[in-house]
Structures are given as structure tokens and as C-alpha cells.
Design an enzyme around this catalytic site. Structure first.
Site, PDB file in Angstrom:
ATOM      1  N   HIS A  29       0.927  -1.406   0.026  1.00 39.01           N
ATOM      2  CA  HIS A  29      -0.590   0.193  -0.127  1.00 39.01           C
ATOM      3  C   HIS A  29       0.764   1.122  -0.433  1.00 39.01           C
ATOM      4  O   HIS A  29       1.838   1.102   0.560  1.00 39.01           O
ATOM      5  CB  HIS A  29      -0.603   0.009   1.341  1.00 39.01           C
ATOM      6  CG  HIS A  29      -1.375   1.341   1.929  1.00 39.01           C
ATOM      7  ND1 HIS A  29      -1.261   2.516   2.869  1.00 39.01           N
ATOM      8  CD2 HIS A  29      -2.512   1.986   0.992  1.00 39.01           C
ATOM      9  CE1 HIS A  29      -1.865   2.925   2.745  1.00 39.01           C
ATOM     10  NE2 HIS A  29      -2.741   3.085   1.702  1.00 39.01           N
ATOM     11  N   ASN A  39       0.474   5.732  -0.344  1.00 40.63           N
ATOM     12  CA  ASN A  39      -0.355   7.044  -0.603  1.00 40.63           C
ATOM     13  C   ASN A  39       0.617   8.858  -0.027  1.00 40.63           C
ATOM     14  O   ASN A  39       1.278   8.466   0.660  1.00 40.63           O
ATOM     15  CB  ASN A  39      -1.207   7.228   0.642  1.00 40.63           C
ATOM     16  CG  ASN A  39      -2.021   8.162  -0.016  1.00 40.63           C
ATOM     17  OD1 ASN A  39      -2.660   8.489   1.638  1.00 40.63           O
ATOM     18  ND2 ASN A  39      -2.490   8.869  -0.463  1.00 40.63           N
TER      19      ASN A  39
END
Lengths: 344, 344
Positions: free
Chosen positions: A148, A150
Site C-alpha cells: 500500500h 499513498n
């Protein structure tokens, strides 16, 4: 016809770059050219580049193609969602860009900053601009970890005309089994990017990551961490942007070597089941604790499909699942319960 | 040796009933006998009976056996969790009883009542007793709906010695496909139980159910409803208990005829996939909105495995899943987006 040669070159550069993106940027290219020196433009280009570089790298290894959805937000802005579902290698891979703007309530603005700084607006309303790239990749093979990342940027204009801005982001890994070499590679790559900007960044953001991705009710971390930061607003916009750029540029070198290494690993149905149980924990974290998801679900006009793109295609909840002592499943649980230092 | 014959009979009755339970009640049987007329005793017996009746009925249809776990709560009380996982008919069936007591903060006590009534404790602490039975049944066959029920009782003692008490509960159905006859049977059975106690209960609690089990970010209900109520504290403990007892006694007649009817229905892999997508929505509701789950996850000392027993064994999240117009999948979505009156 009257622009200088230098400007022409930089304008061409923006157009040229856009051709390699998964879709045109959210902001009109004309506007990006006009405001090419501004942080918001540089960041929008960076998130589009990161999305494209990551998607292309994943497509190459998978053989499949990302589905590209452009969407608009009624209240202002929009995004580009790229999803590859049920591929050869990836069960679900999502890479999302969003660039949104409008007005926030003082309360919402406060919630957006983890430090909860109070911001003064006109009639309690604050013009804001937020953009970011976020991605979650769930592979099929339990020996390939979930990743992940971001990276995001916020701007808020206060009543007195002053601008508040800050960056946030991070990259973290969620393996199903411990592979020491993979984890050291992952953390080292992140540390190297951090070290170029500040000697304390890696240690600080590694710790923050362990604290953030913690599933309180289970007493375990979601994965083996990485880096996480928020509210980064000093020493200068230029320097913080440079740091975020370095981080964003690591997403391919952090993850792809790990994917390639395990591409042809064989696995048993027990290993697949354990992956599914871990996916269940991933869902628990994302729906119960993740600030981005909570904020998104509570915000009218947000695009639910892009927010919940992070959920795996499949997950499993077994009652009272506890791996046998000494097993490889118990080994990773031990690590998740007691986060480790992987590089020094 | 000096108790009257009548008492003896009632004592024998308690012991006799306990023999049919999945496990001994949480409260010592001696204590239950001593306090046999009290509402808390009658409710503990009712929840144990409901658990046993439901588990036995499910075991009969599945052929499998429930795993019975007795657990204790450090802060006071405990529970009996019954789970049948990966059975012939049921993918995951959980029926949980808990009887807990101790002290609540005024804030926690306020949160426990949906009306948010302020309660005064000694040094801000309130002695409480809470008990309930709750169950979620996820069958394998997509033509057999998921069912959920919960019946609970709270007592809180205020600083001046006065006791506050209230009941809550409900039963609701989550089918994967609409079967009009099933739904009418389900709602009629609940309405009949309600009508015996108050002409307005069914309409009121049906509406409350539709409002409570609503997945806001999806704009759809979790299922086709049933009844839901909370804070029920009038006209008298005896009368509300009688109502709750009637409701609890409907769980078998509400659900088992539906299970039996679809036991041998054939299904396609597309139908199974749609079930898995709906299970994903079930998880979303339970982790994001359900008050019991939120309260449980945030409460130190609660038993996570019993709280999350409600999650399905498997679930699925497909990006941008939208069933074709006119399909049976679109038909139920339409109903979930616009809750209907099933019986009048």
C-alpha cells in the site's frame, strides 16, 4: 507565439509527460502549463507520473491491463481510478489519483490534520485543494505480499488570505509469510530515500507507520510497516515536495523486485487460507481504523468505489483461528505483535 | 429442607432446563434459584433457552455440531459462544450468549442508550448488568438467506439506589435473492409476535430496523429488515419481558422453514459470487456502523472472537460491481435501495 524558448520547452515537457499517463490529469493541461511552477501543479504531475509508472510496471509483470476510470466530483475536481482485477498475478490492484477542491467546514478541516490545528475560515468555510495518489495491491500468490502507498498534498486558505499547506504519505508492506530478505530490501529502499532528505526521517516515519497501522482490537499490526508521515510542512514547500518525490519514486523499486522473486513460488491450499485470514484483518483495519476510509465514507460526494478499492477481492474470517506453535504462520503473528527494526 | 413444595418445583424446573442448554448458565445455578423471580434471572434463562433451541434446530438441519466455548470476563461475568463453521449447510453459524456486570463510566452508560439519557453514578461510576443472546447465520447456499437476531437486557443502578432497566433486540433477514414467500413468512411471524403485545409495535420496530441496518455509504439496506428496538422500558418490566420472550421464541419458526425450503436448491457459480459480494456489504455494515461491534471493539476486556463471530467465513469486494438491468441481482438491489412493506 510570444512565449520564450525556455517556456516552450517546459510546456512541451508537461504535454509530453501527459502522453505517458493513464489518463489526462484532472486539472486542465492549459491551467497546469500556466501554473507550472506551483507546488500544486508539480504535485499533480508527480501523482500522475507515479500512477503511470506503477501501473505499467504491474501490467508488465501480470500481462493484464488496468481498467481506467475518470470520474468527476460534483463539488469540484475528480480523479483517475485504475483497477486490474482477477489478473494472472494480481487478485486486485488499484491505483487511484484524486484532485479535489471546494470548501471545508472548520470542523472538517481540523479533522484533516492529525494534529487538529484550528483554522479560521470566512463564515466558517475554508477553500481547500487536496490531491494524492494511493494504491493497494493484493496478489494471488500468498508468497507475494500486499503493498500500500499513498502520497498526498493539502492546501487550505484561511480568512486572512494566508495559505496552510502540508504533505502526508507513506508506503507499507503486508506479507502473509516472513521473508527476511524481502523486508530488508523494502525498508532499505525507503530508508535510502528518507536519508537523502533528513537523517531522522526514516526512524521517525518508520515508528509512525507501526503506530498507525495497528489493529487495536487484535493487538497486532496490519503488516511489517514501512514509513508513514502526515502534516509535513517544514522547512519549505520545495524541500518537502522533494522528499515526497523521492518517496513516490521508490514505489516501483520497493515492490517490483519482491513480486518478481516470488512470481513462480508454489503454494498449498493451507497457505492460501492463511492469506485469506490475513486479508480479513486487512479489511478490519481499513474499515474500522483507517482515517482516509473513515473520512471518505463520511464525506458526501466522495467516490465509494475508489475508497473501497483497497479492499481485497476475497477475505476470510475463521472463528478462533490460531496457528500452531512454531509454524510459519505463528512466526509472522509474533512479528505483527511485536514490530521489529529491520534496518539500522 | 424447609422450602415449600411449590418452590421445589420451580427450582427443579431451573435445573431441568439447564440440562438442555448448550452449557451451564453464566450465573451460578444456586444464585439463579435464589433469585428466580427476578427479571435478570428470567432473562438469563430465556437467552440460554433461545441459544439451545436455535442451535439444536440448526444442528438438526446441518448434521454438524456446534463448538461450545465458555469464557469469562476479567471485569465480571462471561459467556457461552457456540459456533458451527464449514458445516454441510452453514458456512458459519454463531450463537452467542453473554452475561456481564461491573461498573460503567457515566459516558459509557450514556452511549449504551440510544436516547443518550444521563445517569448519575457514585464518583461517576455506575454498577451495571447486561445480558443478551445474539446470532448470525451465514449459509453456504445463496438461496438460503443470512439471519441475525439479538435480544438483550440492561440494568444500571444510579447513585440514589434507583434502578434503570431496558430491553433491546430484533431479528432481521439478509437474503441474496428475493423470494417473496420467504420474506412474507418472516415478517408475518414477527408481526404476529408483536401484535400479541401492542398493535403499534410491528410497524414501529419494522421501520426502526430499516433505519438501523442501513449502509449509508452504499445507499442501501443490509437486508430486507425485520424488527429492531432499543430502550424499551415501559409499561413494566414484566410486560416488556413478555414481549421480548415472544420475539425470542420466533427465531426458530422465522428461519428454519426458509432453510428447509431451499436446502436442496441448486445454484450457479454466478449466484455464489453474488452471495459473496453481498457478504462484503454485510462486513461493511458490521465493521463501519453496527453499534454493538463498535462498542465491543472499543471496550477493554471484551471477547473479540465473539464480537466478530458475526462476520462471514468468506466475502468478496469487486470493483464497480453492478448487476445487469432486469436481473435477479438488480431486483434485490432495488428492494435494498427502497425498503418495502411486506405485510400489512
Amino acid at each position: 507565439t510570444s512565449v520564450s524558448v525556455g517556456d516552450d520547452e517546459e510546456e512541451d515537457d508537461i504535454l509530453q509527460k501527459c502522453k505517458g499517463f493513464m489518463s489526462m490529469p484532472v486539472t486542465d493541461v492549459k491551467l497546469l502549463r500556466q501554473k507550472k511552477g506551483e507546488t500544486s501543479t508539480r504535485m499533480e504531475m508527480l501523482i500522475m507520473e507515479t500512477q503511470a509508472a506503477f501501473c505499467r510496471a504491474l501490467e508488465e509483470v501480470d500481462g493484464g491491463k488496468f481498467k481506467v476510470d475518470r470520474w468527476e466530483r460534483d463539488e469540484g475536481g475528480g480523479g483517475v481510478s485504475c483497477v486490474l482485477q482477477d489478473g494472472e498475478v494480481f487478485e486486485k490492484a488499484g491505483v487511484n489519483v484524486s484532485v479535489v477542491f471546494g470548501h471545508l467546514t472548520e470542523e472538517a478541516a481540523k479533522q484533516m490534520r492529525s494534529r487538529g490545528k484550528t483554522l479560521k475560515g470566512v463564515d466558517g468555510k475554508l477553500p481547500f485543494r487536496a490531491m494524492g495518489v494511493s494504491s493497494v495491491i493484493h496478489p494471488k500468490n500468498p508468497h507475494i505480499p500486499t503493498v500500500h502507498f499513498n502520497y498526498r498534498y493539502f492546501e487550505i486558505e484561511e480568512a486572512d488570505g494566508s495559505k496552510q499547506w502540508w504533505f502526508g504519505g507513506g508506503t507499507d508492506l503486508t506479507p502473509v509469510y516472513i521473508d527476511q530478505a524481502d523486508i530488508v530490501h523494502f525498508h532499505s529502499t525507503l530508508k535510502e530515500a528518507c536519508d537523502k532528505h533528513h537523517p531522522k526521517f526514516y526512524a521517525k516515519f518508520k515508528k509512525w507507520c507501526d503506530e498507525y497501522f495497528f489493529i487495536r482490537h487484535r493487538g497486532e499490526s496490519r503488516g511489517i510497516g514501512g514509513i508513514f508521515f502526515d502534516d509535513l510542512d517544514s522547512p519549505s514547500q520545495k524541500e518537502v515536495f522533494a522528499f515526497v518525490k523521492s518517496c513516490a519514486e521508490t514505489v516501483v523499486p520497493c515492490y517490483l523486485p519482491i513480486v518478481r522473486k516470488h512470481l513462480n513460488d508454489t503454494f498449498t491450499s493451507q497457505e492460501k487460507d492463511w492469506q485469506q485470514v490475513r486479508r480479513g484483518r486487512y479489511v478490519e483495519f481499513n474499515l474500522v481504523y483507517d482515517r482516509g476510509v473513515k473520512f471518505g465514507l463520511a464525506t458526501p460526494g466522495s467516490r465509494i468505489e475508489s475508497i473501497l478499492m483497497s479492499l481485497p477481492l476475497t477475505a476470510r474470517w475463521e472463528y478462533m483461528h490460531e496457528p500452531p506453535k512454531g509454524s510459519r504462520e505463528a512466526q509472522i503473528l509474533e512479528v505483527l505483535r511485536n514490530p521489529k527494526q529491520w534496518v539500522s
